[in-house]
Scaffold this motif. Sequence first.
Motif, PDB file in Angstrom:
ATOM      1  N   MET A 152       0.826  -1.199   0.000  1.00  0.00           N
ATOM      2  CA  MET A 152       0.000   0.000   0.000  1.00  0.00           C
ATOM      3  C   MET A 152       0.870   1.263   0.000  1.00  0.00           C
ATOM      4  N   ASN A 153       1.902   1.262   0.837  1.00  0.00           N
ATOM      5  CA  ASN A 153       2.768   2.446   0.910  1.00  0.00           C
ATOM      6  C   ASN A 153       3.509   2.692  -0.398  1.00  0.00           C
ATOM      7  N   ALA A 154       3.925   1.623  -1.051  1.00  0.00           N
ATOM      8  CA  ALA A 154       4.562   1.786  -2.362  1.00  0.00           C
ATOM      9  C   ALA A 154       3.580   2.404  -3.350  1.00  0.00           C
ATOM     10  N   GLY A 155       2.322   1.979  -3.274  1.00  0.00           N
ATOM     11  CA  GLY A 155       1.289   2.555  -4.132  1.00  0.00           C
ATOM     12  C   GLY A 155       1.071   4.029  -3.844  1.00  0.00           C
ATOM     13  N   ILE A 156       1.145   4.408  -2.574  1.00  0.00           N
ATOM     14  CA  ILE A 156       0.988   5.818  -2.200  1.00  0.00           C
ATOM     15  C   ILE A 156       2.076   6.666  -2.849  1.00  0.00           C
ATOM     16  N   LYS A 157       3.326   6.189  -2.763  1.00  0.00           N
ATOM     17  CA  LYS A 157       4.433   6.946  -3.354  1.00  0.00           C
ATOM     18  C   LYS A 157       4.300   7.020  -4.874  1.00  0.00           C
ATOM     19  N   LEU A 158       3.869   5.914  -5.489  1.00  0.00           N
ATOM     20  CA  LEU A 158       3.680   5.917  -6.942  1.00  0.00           C
ATOM     21  C   LEU A 158       2.567   6.886  -7.347  1.00  0.00           C
ATOM     22  N   ALA A 159       1.440   6.829  -6.637  1.00  0.00           N
ATOM     23  CA  ALA A 159       0.306   7.686  -6.971  1.00  0.00           C
ATOM     24  C   ALA A 159       0.699   9.157  -6.874  1.00  0.00           C
ATOM     25  N   GLU A 160       1.454   9.506  -5.830  1.00  0.00           N
ATOM     26  CA  GLU A 160       1.885  10.893  -5.689  1.00  0.00           C
ATOM     27  C   GLU A 160       2.833  11.283  -6.821  1.00  0.00           C
ATOM     28  N   ALA A 161       3.763  10.369  -7.166  1.00  0.00           N
ATOM     29  CA  ALA A 161       4.712  10.663  -8.245  1.00  0.00           C
ATOM     30  C   ALA A 161       3.989  10.855  -9.576  1.00  0.00           C
ATOM     31  N   TRP A 162       2.838  10.220  -9.733  1.00  0.00           N
ATOM     32  CA  TRP A 162       2.084  10.314 -10.975  1.00  0.00           C
ATOM     33  C   TRP A 162       0.994  11.383 -10.925  1.00  0.00           C
ATOM     34  N   GLY A 163       1.012  12.226  -9.886  1.00  0.00           N
ATOM     35  CA  GLY A 163       0.149  13.397  -9.873  1.00  0.00           C
ATOM     36  C   GLY A 163      -1.016  13.396  -8.912  1.00  0.00           C
ATOM     37  N   ALA A 164      -1.239  12.321  -8.164  1.00  0.00           N
ATOM     38  CA  ALA A 164      -2.355  12.289  -7.219  1.00  0.00           C
ATOM     39  C   ALA A 164      -2.015  13.089  -5.966  1.00  0.00           C
ATOM     40  N   THR A 165      -3.013  13.711  -5.373  1.00  0.00           N
ATOM     41  CA  THR A 165      -2.821  14.506  -4.161  1.00  0.00           C
ATOM     42  C   THR A 165      -3.114  13.649  -2.924  1.00  0.00           C
TER      43      THR A 165
END
Length: 278
Positions: A1-14
């Motif tokens: 889940m945490n890896a997904g959080i970092k990916l989502a932020e890197a791809w523009g999610a707030t």
Amino acid sequence: MNAGIKLAEAWGATLGEILFFRQFGASMVVTAVIVSGPGMASVATRRMPAHVLRAAVGLTSMAFTFAAVMALPLAEATIIGFTVPIFATILGALILREPTGMHRWAAVLAGFAGVLIVTQPGPHSHFPVWGAVCGLIAAFLTANVSILLRQIGRTEAALTTVFWFSVLSLLPLSVVYAFKAQAHDAATWAVLLGIGGAGGAGQIAMTNSLRLGPVSVVVPMDYTSLLWATLLGWLVFATLPANATWFGAPIIIASGLYIVWREHVRRQEETQAAVPQG
């Protein structure tokens, strides 16, 4: 889940979007489990104020946790999260008046010393100060949640508690999402949904693990998350823990494990003292 959080932020999610999908996905997973098992009638509760308080503290803790994950490398964010037992010991002594001897207070001091080694506060620290502060605030609030869960758990089933946390936190998060929603590509949408699914499944698994096994056996398993955080940090983000982390992490982990072990010993002694001697 945490890896997904970092990916989502890197791809523009707030942060607001990520929090919303974490709880939206978790509510779907939890509801599906309840519908296929005990049924929705099982989540009826007479302790709604307690669930509202748990949701407020838990959601705030989650926001700080996610902020720390975004700001720090995966391994370091995970290690800061290991301070929860340290804060729980302090709060247990201050709020619940639990007996806390010199052994556990020494473990608390050792744990904070480990944090100082990992973060190396100062002008030359490799740690973003904001990330470290968010991580410690999150750990403190999570320790508060653990105390709330002990009180709620006396009358409420685990699935009931998880369900109301997910549903109640969606109310304010829906308002946040209304202002933060934006378009994303398919990969980012997949990651956002994956965050919710992984978070919900993990929450159910952790809750059930404490129901099925003794705390002294279950809690140490949480420390294996450092292995996965290090591996994912290397594979996905090409980062490895800093040298100071390798020295401070074992101290923090040893402190947490010792606190759990001393709590286990204390409960055994209380149980034996309560059993009539024949």
